[in-house]
Design a protein around this motif. Structure first.
Motif, PDB file in Angstrom:
ATOM      1  N   VAL A 274       1.462  -1.336  -0.120  1.00  0.00           N
ATOM      2  CA  VAL A 274      -0.020  -0.114  -0.378  1.00  0.00           C
ATOM      3  C   VAL A 274       0.892   1.773  -0.018  1.00  0.00           C
ATOM      4  CG1 VAL A 274      -1.299   1.381   0.832  1.00  0.00           C
ATOM      5  CG2 VAL A 274      -1.938  -1.475   1.108  1.00  0.00           C
ATOM      6  N   ARG A 275       1.891   1.091   0.806  1.00  0.00           N
ATOM      7  CA  ARG A 275       2.756   2.306   0.878  1.00  0.00           C
ATOM      8  C   ARG A 275       3.551   2.797  -0.809  1.00  0.00           C
ATOM      9  NH1 ARG A 275       8.835   2.729   4.262  1.00  0.00           N
ATOM     10  NH2 ARG A 275       9.050   5.062   3.242  1.00  0.00           N
ATOM     11  N   GLU A 276       4.224   2.005  -1.164  1.00  0.00           N
ATOM     12  CA  GLU A 276       4.382   1.467  -3.221  1.00  0.00           C
ATOM     13  C   GLU A 276       3.427   2.424  -3.622  1.00  0.00           C
ATOM     14  OE1 GLU A 276       4.252  -2.130  -6.455  1.00  0.00           O
ATOM     15  OE2 GLU A 276       6.314  -1.662  -5.147  1.00  0.00           O
ATOM     16  N   HIS A 277       1.919   1.580  -3.414  1.00  0.00           N
ATOM     17  CA  HIS A 277       0.888   2.004  -4.383  1.00  0.00           C
ATOM     18  C   HIS A 277       1.196   3.686  -4.339  1.00  0.00           C
ATOM     19  CE1 HIS A 277      -2.681   2.252  -6.563  1.00  0.00           C
ATOM     20  NE2 HIS A 277      -3.254   3.101  -5.632  1.00  0.00           N
ATOM     21  N   ARG A 278       0.999   4.026  -2.150  1.00  0.00           N
ATOM     22  CA  ARG A 278       0.888   5.867  -2.303  1.00  0.00           C
ATOM     23  C   ARG A 278       1.856   6.201  -2.746  1.00  0.00           C
ATOM     24  NH1 ARG A 278      -3.477   5.418  -1.487  1.00  0.00           N
ATOM     25  NH2 ARG A 278      -4.866   4.558   0.186  1.00  0.00           N
ATOM     26  N   LEU A 279       2.988   5.899  -3.285  1.00  0.00           N
ATOM     27  CA  LEU A 279       4.540   6.482  -4.097  1.00  0.00           C
ATOM     28  C   LEU A 279       4.195   6.728  -5.423  1.00  0.00           C
ATOM     29  CD1 LEU A 279       7.430   5.326  -1.493  1.00  0.00           C
ATOM     30  CD2 LEU A 279       6.862   7.221  -1.654  1.00  0.00           C
ATOM     31  N   TYR A 280       3.658   5.699  -5.787  1.00  0.00           N
ATOM     32  CA  TYR A 280       2.969   5.490  -7.338  1.00  0.00           C
ATOM     33  C   TYR A 280       1.980   6.763  -7.440  1.00  0.00           C
ATOM     34  CZ  TYR A 280       5.637   2.190  -8.819  1.00  0.00           C
ATOM     35  OH  TYR A 280       6.547   1.275  -9.357  1.00  0.00           O
ATOM     36  N   GLN A 281       1.321   7.391  -6.602  1.00  0.00           N
ATOM     37  CA  GLN A 281       0.245   7.606  -6.406  1.00  0.00           C
ATOM     38  C   GLN A 281       0.602   9.623  -7.139  1.00  0.00           C
ATOM     39  OE1 GLN A 281      -2.574   6.791  -3.766  1.00  0.00           O
ATOM     40  NE2 GLN A 281      -3.892   6.585  -5.028  1.00  0.00           N
ATOM     41  N   VAL A 282       1.832   9.201  -5.463  1.00  0.00           N
ATOM     42  CA  VAL A 282       2.438  11.139  -5.507  1.00  0.00           C
ATOM     43  C   VAL A 282       3.023  11.167  -6.722  1.00  0.00           C
ATOM     44  CG1 VAL A 282       4.177  12.152  -4.376  1.00  0.00           C
ATOM     45  CG2 VAL A 282       3.047  11.049  -3.070  1.00  0.00           C
ATOM     46  N   ASP A 283       4.066   9.901  -7.636  1.00  0.00           N
ATOM     47  CA  ASP A 283       4.472   9.499  -9.137  1.00  0.00           C
ATOM     48  C   ASP A 283       3.738  10.987  -9.972  1.00  0.00           C
ATOM     49  OD1 ASP A 283       6.876   9.216 -10.621  1.00  0.00           O
ATOM     50  OD2 ASP A 283       5.451   7.870 -11.497  1.00  0.00           O
ATOM     51  N   PHE A 284       2.356  10.734  -9.796  1.00  0.00           N
ATOM     52  CA  PHE A 284       1.708  11.151 -10.970  1.00  0.00           C
ATOM     53  C   PHE A 284       0.684  12.449 -10.005  1.00  0.00           C
ATOM     54  CE2 PHE A 284       1.572   6.570 -12.515  1.00  0.00           C
ATOM     55  CZ  PHE A 284       0.553   6.694 -13.845  1.00  0.00           C
ATOM     56  N   LEU A 285       0.764  12.383  -9.446  1.00  0.00           N
ATOM     57  CA  LEU A 285       1.052  13.720  -8.809  1.00  0.00           C
ATOM     58  C   LEU A 285       2.179  15.221  -9.380  1.00  0.00           C
ATOM     59  CD1 LEU A 285      -1.177  13.766  -5.884  1.00  0.00           C
ATOM     60  CD2 LEU A 285      -1.978  13.489  -7.834  1.00  0.00           C
ATOM     61  N   LEU A 286       3.180  14.066  -9.433  1.00  0.00           N
ATOM     62  CA  LEU A 286       4.385  15.143  -9.686  1.00  0.00           C
ATOM     63  C   LEU A 286       4.490  15.666 -11.351  1.00  0.00           C
ATOM     64  CD1 LEU A 286       6.976  14.319  -6.774  1.00  0.00           C
ATOM     65  CD2 LEU A 286       5.409  15.669  -6.776  1.00  0.00           C
ATOM     66  N   ARG A 287       4.018  13.770 -11.813  1.00  0.00           N
ATOM     67  CA  ARG A 287       4.136  14.138 -12.810  1.00  0.00           C
ATOM     68  C   ARG A 287       2.926  15.007 -14.263  1.00  0.00           C
ATOM     69  NH1 ARG A 287       4.743  10.070 -16.216  1.00  0.00           N
ATOM     70  NH2 ARG A 287       3.807   8.649 -14.715  1.00  0.00           N
ATOM     71  N   LYS A 288       1.606  14.345 -13.388  1.00  0.00           N
ATOM     72  CA  LYS A 288       0.662  14.879 -14.751  1.00  0.00           C
ATOM     73  C   LYS A 288      -0.022  15.436 -13.959  1.00  0.00           C
ATOM     74  CE  LYS A 288       2.040  11.439 -17.936  1.00  0.00           C
ATOM     75  NZ  LYS A 288       2.032  11.551 -18.906  1.00  0.00           N
ATOM     76  N   TYR A 289      -0.382  16.351 -12.993  1.00  0.00           N
ATOM     77  CA  TYR A 289      -1.398  16.717 -11.623  1.00  0.00           C
ATOM     78  C   TYR A 289      -0.531  18.183 -11.480  1.00  0.00           C
ATOM     79  CZ  TYR A 289      -3.537  12.996 -11.065  1.00  0.00           C
ATOM     80  OH  TYR A 289      -5.063  11.492 -11.787  1.00  0.00           O
ATOM     81  N   GLY A 290       0.584  18.671 -12.202  1.00  0.00           N
ATOM     82  CA  GLY A 290       1.118  20.401 -11.514  1.00  0.00           C
ATOM     83  C   GLY A 290       1.302  20.046 -10.169  1.00  0.00           C
ATOM     84  N   PHE A 291       1.507  18.672  -9.634  1.00  0.00           N
ATOM     85  CA  PHE A 291       2.112  19.278  -8.103  1.00  0.00           C
ATOM     86  C   PHE A 291       3.303  18.962  -7.848  1.00  0.00           C
ATOM     87  CE2 PHE A 291      -2.160  17.618  -7.660  1.00  0.00           C
ATOM     88  CZ  PHE A 291      -2.610  17.905  -5.756  1.00  0.00           C
ATOM     89  N   LYS A 292       4.226  19.639  -6.967  1.00  0.00           N
ATOM     90  CA  LYS A 292       5.499  19.868  -6.405  1.00  0.00           C
ATOM     91  C   LYS A 292       5.195  19.208  -4.922  1.00  0.00           C
ATOM     92  CE  LYS A 292       6.894  22.544  -9.787  1.00  0.00           C
ATOM     93  NZ  LYS A 292       7.670  22.137 -10.894  1.00  0.00           N
ATOM     94  N   ASP A 293       6.703  18.449  -4.617  1.00  0.00           N
ATOM     95  CA  ASP A 293       7.115  17.851  -3.896  1.00  0.00           C
ATOM     96  C   ASP A 293       6.735  18.639  -2.460  1.00  0.00           C
ATOM     97  OD1 ASP A 293       9.771  19.208  -5.445  1.00  0.00           O
ATOM     98  OD2 ASP A 293       9.551  18.758  -2.664  1.00  0.00           O
ATOM     99  N   ALA A 294       6.471  19.598  -2.833  1.00  0.00           N
ATOM    100  CA  ALA A 294       5.809  21.079  -1.282  1.00  0.00           C
ATOM    101  C   ALA A 294       4.298  20.783  -1.182  1.00  0.00           C
ATOM    102  CB  ALA A 294       7.035  21.867  -1.304  1.00  0.00           C
ATOM    103  N   ASP A 295       4.351  20.112  -2.202  1.00  0.00           N
ATOM    104  CA  ASP A 295       2.134  20.130  -1.772  1.00  0.00           C
ATOM    105  C   ASP A 295       2.518  18.758  -0.741  1.00  0.00           C
ATOM    106  OD1 ASP A 295       2.322  22.230  -3.151  1.00  0.00           O
ATOM    107  OD2 ASP A 295       2.239  21.507  -5.429  1.00  0.00           O
TER     108      ASP A 295
END
Length: 379
Positions: A274-295
């Motif tokens: 589940v933790r791995e899955h959450r990190l993949y979701q963060v990866d999509f936020l950074l690459r596709k959704y305009g998020f920054k790591d600070a968000d």
């Protein structure tokens, strides 16, 4: 004592090495039975993957050798383990791959190896296989080469010149965490500097700009926090132009018994995935959704929520941003809405250009995701 297979033939070695390639566990958390790795009917490993470009395909994946002089505590193939050891020659590897490719069983080749002798000696084997395929057999298709930590600049450049994609696993966020897993690797010299070199070699406008660079974190082995990983992800994407970042959930019992269990994890081993899955979701936020790591929002221990996806956690922590007006919000504002993905947002932007959107039914077929978005929108 190391077990050596007595005079194995190519088929014997392939069985051993392609099976050992399973320990590269990227994308192991897929929810669909077709998303994970699986064996072909003849017993060899084939590997469904998401390519750096975003497409999906099936690669032939094997190690050149499972001999390894490294001591990585998370790895079942580390030097201290008593396992069957063998190696494929470049000619054997090329021949087996071309047989699979000729029968249209695979799209391309994913080639890695344990460290045989030295990083450059191992790179020689990987590069020789790619060179055989490219120059002797005229293969113009997809080849992904793993770059061995500690490889020389010359070896890195030659690998880049022959491959469609290259990867050097970053493994952990920072030297402190890597030191918990290996006493033989220097984080800056062996990992970060070669990654930076690949970034320079494949930068836009360079000779090798077509080559994609990816990397991978081992999640949970060193006791690192999600916040540490996400901070490094931001740097890899923003400064080094990484195409994709992958994650492998460390599976307890696969490595050295001295590795401590993450105190923030449940005794349920599935929570690591589940933790791995959450990190993949963060990866999509950074690459596709305009998020920054600070968000990205973390709990007091620096971990992502296991109960909710990171975009929904962000939205809950920013009630002042909602609700937003579907008919006037920017594309980036819409991408921050839980339940809305890039395709749905593009459909909204397209439809409202010609007519007013009056409700969820004007956006698309109602389902759980779109229903979730409804509480964050006004019309």
């Amino acid at each position: 004592m190391i077990g050596i297979v007595s005079r194995p033939n190519t088929q014997d070695k392939l069985e051993i090495l392609s099976a050992d390639a399973q320990y590269d566990l990227a994308c192991a958390c897929g929810t669909n039975r077709d998303e994970g790795r699986h064996r072909g009917q003849d017993g060899r490993w084939i590997y469904p993957v998401t390519l750096p470009s975003g497409g999906r395909s099936v690669l032939f994946k094997s190690l050149i050798s499972n001999v390894c002089t490294n001591d990585c505590k998370y790895c079942p193939l580390r030097e201290q383990q008593d396992i069957r050891r063998c190696s494929l020659s470049p000619e054997e590897t090329a021949s087996v791959f071309l047989d699979y490719y000729g029968r249209k069983k695979v799209f391309g080749l994913f080639l890695s190896s344990g460290v045989v002798g030295s990083p450059d000696a191992t790179m020689d084997r990987l590069i020789a296989t790619a060179r055989l395929l490219r120059r002797r057999h005229g293969f113009k298709g997809y080849i992904h080469l793993k770059v061995i930590p500690g490889a020389s600049a010359a070896a890195v450049e030659e690998a880049v010149s022959l491959a469609s994609a290259v990867s050097l696993n970053i493994e952990t966020p920072g030297q402190k965490n890597l030191a918990k897993l290996s006493s033989r690797k220097d984080y800056i010299r062996d990992i970060i500097e070669p990654i930076k070199l690949i970034s320079r070699l494949t930068a836009r406008g360079t000779r090798f700009a077509r080559v994609k660079q990816t990397t991978q974190f081992i999640v949970g082995a060193a006791g690192e926090s999600d916040a540490e990983i996400v901070k490094y992800m931001g740097g890899l994407y923003d400064r080094l132009r990484m195409q994709r970042i992958y994650f492998s959930a460390y599976q307890r019992g696969a490595g050295d018994a001295s590795l401590d269990r993450d105190p923030t994890e449940s005794s349920d081993p599935t929570q690591t995935f589940v933790r791995e899955h959450r990190l993949y979701q963060v990866d999509f936020l950074l690459r596709k959704y305009g998020f920054k790591d600070a968000d990205i929002v973390f709990d007091p221990h620096g971990h992502l929520s296991l109960d909710a996806d990171p975009k929904e956690v962000w939205a809950r922590n920013h009630p002042e941003r909602f609700p937003i007006d579907v008919n006037h919000a920017s594309r980036l504002e819409l991408l921050r809405v839980p339940g809305l993905g890039p395709l749905t947002v593009d459909r909204i932007v397209s439809r409202r250009a010609s007519r007013r959107i009056r409700g969820l039914e004007d956006i698309g077929r109602l389902g759980a995701r779109l229903a979730k978005a409804g509480s964050y929108l006004i019309f």
